[in-house]
Write a protein that holds these residues in place. Structure first.
Motif: not given
Length: 382
Positions: A254-262, A264-272
């Motif tokens: 398994r490989a896991l990615l450190v989520p980049p950027g910052f 969204d509080f609820m969806s956890r969608t990342r913003v870059v």
């Protein structure tokens, strides 16, 4: 009429087509916790960030000096050891990545109803203890022994069966040195915390978490294969309820990615922001060393080789990987996958089983690239 254990302990089941996470699963999720993915940046996971799964209660051990570990069954010299006795043996420290066998379960359809892991049930620590083979050599193993049974102090009921938590290893694994199984009393240079098995636990490098018996109090050599609940009923790869199934053993790559950027509080969608975005993460396998990690920025349509950190001698621990992505405006799906030396690669879609075990489908992270001029103060952007 008195209640039976069957009345308070539900059978295994699959969630219905539109069934969301229920109160029972939420209660499990509140008791247990995964690794925040941003903590993948740590080579060694701080104990409070390391994943935790506890089947029953965390035993209360106010005075570890009173703890006793027995080694018995088919041995010439039964042992009864205190934590101080264990420290008199030669100590070994091994860096090991542990992963729950149910990691990724909540992403399956239909979903097996149990601890609702996403992908965060992992952690890496430096475990200090006595090689199990030294304790068994001290006790003298009878050649008739087939399995080594490990009993923890955590007690409960599961699917109507009252039990201590017990698992077994084949004698060859227990006596081996690749991996070298540890009877551990230390984590990251300190005594084991309560949630990680204080005062004594088992550490089996390369195996899923169900083998790592915590609050260890008995080691028993047996002439017969162990058929306890956690061995013969739970932790089997089954497609149908009546299947015998294959046992869950070694960790799939398994490989896991450190989520980049910052996030969204609820969806956890990342913003870059547009431009170069460093991507990094960790990869591991209990089957063979990781030899490659690949990254996709379009949901898996195209793949790019990532850079792997040099092998550092920690065979049973994760390896860091890195890659630089040039982000462009709009939505993206980042993905990561690992391949080990035996040629095992993470699948695009998880192979389903009724327990939700050994899920190692590629890791995906939703990202939206937003130019700085499009982000206002009302969104918390700076």
């Amino acid at each position: 009429m008195g209640r039976r254990l069957d009345d308070v302990s539900a059978p295994a089941r699959l969630a219905g087509p539109e069934e969301g996470i229920g109160p029972d699963e939420l209660a499990l999720a509140a008791r247990n916790h995964g690794l925040p993915l941003e903590a993948l940046r740590h080579d060694i996971t701080p104990p409070g960030l390391h994943y935790v799964l506890t089947h029953y209660d965390i035993p209360y051990v106010p005075d570890a000096t009173r703890w006793r570990l027995t080694v018995d069954g088919l041995v010439r010299r039964p042992l009864r050891l205190t934590p101080a006795d264990l420290r008199a043996f030669p100590a070994v420290t091994t860096r090991v990545t542990l992963e729950c066998a149910g990691n990724g379960r909540a992403l399956l359809a239909p979903r097996p109803v149990s601890q609702p892991w996403l992908v965060e049930a992992v952690g890496t620590a430096e475990w200090t203890g006595v090689p199990l083979r030294l304790l068994l050599a001290e006790a003298g193993v009878d050649p008739a022994a087939v399995d080594v049974v490990f009993t923890g102090a955590d007690h409960g009921v599961e699917r109507g069966i009252e039990q201590d938590y017990q698992r077994a290893l084949p004698v060859g694994v227990a006596l081996g040195d690749d991996p070298e199984v540890l009877v551990a009393y230390g984590m990251n240079g300190a005594p084991l915390p309560p949630q990680h098995g204080h005062p004594i636990r088992l550490v089996v490098p390369g195996w899923y978490g169900m083998a790592q018996v915590k609050w260890l109090r008995e080691i028993t050599m047996s002439a017969r294969p162990f058929t306890g609940f956690q061995q013969a009923v739970a932790y089997r790869l089954r497609q149908r309820p009546g299947d015998e199934g294959e046992p869950v053993t070694r960790i799939a790559p398994r490989a896991l990615l450190v989520p980049p950027g910052f996030p969204d509080f609820m969806s956890r969608t990342r913003v870059v922001r547009p431009g170069p975005v460093p991507l990094e993460g960790r990869a591991w396998s209990g089957q063979a060393p990781v030899t490659a990690v690949e990254i996709s920025t379009d949901g898996g349509a195209n793949w790019h080789p990532a850079g792997l950190a040099p092998a550092d001698g920690h065979r049973w621990a994760w390896r860091r990987w890195h890659w630089t992505w040039t982000a462009t405006s709009g939505p993206h799906v980042l993905a990561a996958r690992a391949t080990d030396a035996d040629g095992h690669t993470q699948p695009a879609d998880q192979h389903w089983n009724r327990g939700g075990f050994a899920n190692n489908a590629i890791h995906r992270v939703r990202v939206v690239c937003v130019p700085a001029d499009d982000a206002g103060e009302g969104n918390g952007c700076r």
